[in-house]
Design a protein around this motif. Structure first.
Motif, PDB file in Angstrom:
ATOM      1  N   ASP A 288      18.728   0.659 -15.510  1.00  0.00           N
ATOM      2  CA  ASP A 288      19.880   0.532 -14.620  1.00  0.00           C
ATOM      3  C   ASP A 288      19.698  -0.693 -13.735  1.00  0.00           C
ATOM      4  O   ASP A 288      18.685  -1.397 -13.826  1.00  0.00           O
ATOM      5  N   GLN A 289      20.697  -0.926 -12.873  1.00  0.00           N
ATOM      6  CA  GLN A 289      20.579  -1.959 -11.861  1.00  0.00           C
ATOM      7  C   GLN A 289      19.844  -1.348 -10.664  1.00  0.00           C
ATOM      8  O   GLN A 289      20.295  -0.342 -10.105  1.00  0.00           O
ATOM      9  N   ARG A 293      14.865  -4.713  -7.081  1.00  0.00           N
ATOM     10  CA  ARG A 293      14.084  -5.275  -8.182  1.00  0.00           C
ATOM     11  C   ARG A 293      14.844  -6.437  -8.818  1.00  0.00           C
ATOM     12  O   ARG A 293      15.095  -6.461 -10.018  1.00  0.00           O
ATOM     13  N   THR A 294      15.221  -7.431  -7.986  1.00  0.00           N
ATOM     14  CA  THR A 294      15.878  -8.629  -8.512  1.00  0.00           C
ATOM     15  C   THR A 294      14.908  -9.793  -8.625  1.00  0.00           C
ATOM     16  O   THR A 294      15.271 -10.862  -9.126  1.00  0.00           O
ATOM     17  N   SER A 301      20.282 -11.094  -8.632  1.00  0.00           N
ATOM     18  CA  SER A 301      20.800 -10.579  -7.363  1.00  0.00           C
ATOM     19  C   SER A 301      22.318 -10.510  -7.388  1.00  0.00           C
ATOM     20  O   SER A 301      22.922  -9.509  -6.964  1.00  0.00           O
ATOM     21  N   LEU A 302      22.961 -11.552  -7.921  1.00  0.00           N
ATOM     22  CA  LEU A 302      24.416 -11.571  -8.006  1.00  0.00           C
ATOM     23  C   LEU A 302      24.930 -10.442  -8.881  1.00  0.00           C
ATOM     24  O   LEU A 302      25.890  -9.735  -8.525  1.00  0.00           O
ATOM     25  N   PRO A 344      19.747 -10.273 -16.866  1.00  0.00           N
ATOM     26  CA  PRO A 344      19.897 -10.385 -15.407  1.00  0.00           C
ATOM     27  C   PRO A 344      20.361  -9.078 -14.771  1.00  0.00           C
ATOM     28  O   PRO A 344      21.357  -8.484 -15.190  1.00  0.00           O
ATOM     29  N   GLY A 345      19.608  -8.605 -13.779  1.00  0.00           N
ATOM     30  CA  GLY A 345      20.007  -7.441 -13.006  1.00  0.00           C
ATOM     31  C   GLY A 345      19.544  -6.115 -13.542  1.00  0.00           C
ATOM     32  O   GLY A 345      19.540  -5.119 -12.813  1.00  0.00           O
ATOM     33  N   ALA A 346      19.151  -6.039 -14.797  1.00  0.00           N
ATOM     34  CA  ALA A 346      18.738  -4.763 -15.390  1.00  0.00           C
ATOM     35  C   ALA A 346      17.231  -4.580 -15.252  1.00  0.00           C
ATOM     36  O   ALA A 346      16.465  -5.537 -15.369  1.00  0.00           O
ATOM     37  N   VAL A 347      16.808  -3.344 -14.998  1.00  0.00           N
ATOM     38  CA  VAL A 347      15.397  -3.012 -14.855  1.00  0.00           C
ATOM     39  C   VAL A 347      15.090  -1.789 -15.723  1.00  0.00           C
ATOM     40  O   VAL A 347      15.868  -0.831 -15.765  1.00  0.00           O
ATOM     41  N   LEU A 348      13.967  -1.842 -16.414  1.00  0.00           N
ATOM     42  CA  LEU A 348      13.473  -0.704 -17.188  1.00  0.00           C
ATOM     43  C   LEU A 348      12.427   0.034 -16.356  1.00  0.00           C
ATOM     44  O   LEU A 348      11.528  -0.583 -15.791  1.00  0.00           O
TER      45      LEU A 348
END
Length: 355
Positions: A288-289, A293-294, A301-302, A344-348
């Motif tokens: 998810d975003q 964590r950017t 971040s955007l 960009p923007g996604a984190v596992l």
């Protein structure tokens, strides 16, 4: 993007002489509409077969040559097309990201993008009230043809995005030894399940979602000829005790792009049920975003901040890593780790069930 400024334009921008806000409005919206139109007309797929002169391209697309030329010229300036020796052709960006023959084709998501833009029409109201202003497509009555088409575009866009960018996630998720059963919670379009099954030949996937999502997943399964390895269960992940439905536990569970749609208490309840569906030592993968964590990247971040604002409009929100970690730990998971992704923007986030 892929719009590239000349050295002179870059200098003017740095000196604050170039009116940069005009690049965001209305230039960006104009390029966006042109790109959507090009995808809907099939320009990039047509040129993927061969470079064509204007007249031949207009005949294939059933367009007036002069009207089409206006669009083609804009796409050249935007960096999606080339014009050489009287022939139009795709640039390498268009070939990779906007043609159906490419594994990274995101054209269906581009076609879906006006539906996202429509959400932003409610931003003034949301900013003034901090209240939900509309519902998500799958919450609407799909009995009307327009609502059904909207939902179909929604799922097709998400599937294309997952197929194009999900390979990195599959690579980063650690599977338990001998893993053979995957549960895709709210997996709708089934694209992530397809990617995992492609990588791991012994894996069988079960996709759990509401009926419109199941129908989208079945279309994906048919397109990639993977019906024998994907099974579908219709259910409500919020209301149903789905962990009781399955005769066997799972080695891996996916909770991808669900959290931002729901309030914290519902996410915690669902993740508890997901954990109960896993074998001891099973892995839960969460994507998810995540707001903190950017990694100092402007584009990430955007993307996260825009998603946060968009989700508030439809009744959702985005969360910090500490919040997600607490959900997982309270559900009986351990070894909670966040993993930086190129998307960009996604984190596992991965976690392993105790035991």
């Amino acid at each position: 993007m892929p719009l590239r400024l000349t050295p002179l334009e870059i200098l003017l921008a740095r000196l604050n002489i170039l009116p940069l806000p005009l690049l965001d409005a209305p230039l960006a919206q104009g390029i966006s509409k042109a790109l959507v139109t090009a995808c809907e007309l099939g320009i990039f797929d047509t040129l993927d077969k061969q470079a064509l002169p204007l007249k031949a391209l207009a005949e294939k697309l059933e367009c007036h040559p002069q009207g089409l030329q206006l669009l083609l010229n804009l796409l050249i300036s935007a960096g999606y097309l080339r014009y050489r020796a009287g022939l139009y052709s795709n640039t390498r960006i268009a070939r990779r990201w906007l043609t159906s023959g490419s594994a990274a084709n995101v054209a269906p998501y581009v076609i879906h993008s006006p539906d996202i833009v429509a959400i932003w029409d409610h931003l003034p109201e949301v900013i003034r009230t901090n209240q939900q202003a509309m519902r998500m497509p799958y919450e609407e009555d799909v009995s009307s043809p327009e609502a059904y088409r909207l939902l179909a575009r929604h799922y097709a866009g998400l599937a294309a995005l997952a197929m194009a960018l999900g390979g990195e996630v599959v690579y980063r998720v650690p599977l338990p030894p001998g893993a053979s059963r995957l549960l895709d919670v709210g997996g709708s379009h089934a694209a992530y399940s397809v990617l995992f099954c492609r990588k791991y030949a012994e894996l069988q996937a079960t996709i759990l979602d509401i009926q419109p999502g199941i129908e989208a997943g079945q279309r994906t399964a048919a397109q990639v000829q993977m019906q024998e390895r994907l099974s579908f269960v219709c259910g409500d992940i919020v209301r149903d005790d789905f962990h009781k439905q399955f005769p066997e536990s799972f080695d891996l569970a996916l909770y991808f792009h669900i959290a931002h749609l729901l309030p914290a208490e519902l996410n915690q309840q669902i993740l508890h049920k997901v954990a109960l569906s896993l074998k001891p030592g099973g892995v839960l993968a969460f994507v998810d975003q995540i707001t903190d964590r950017t990694y100092g990247l402007r584009l990430s971040s955007l993307m996260v901040q825009l998603m946060h604002l968009t989700m508030t409009t439809v009744g959702g929100t985005c969360y910090q890593f500490s919040t997600v970690r607490s959900w997982l730990e309270q559900a009986g998971m351990e070894q909670v780790r966040s993993h930086r992704l190129l998307t960009p923007g996604a984190v596992l986030i991965t976690a392993r069930k105790k035991g």
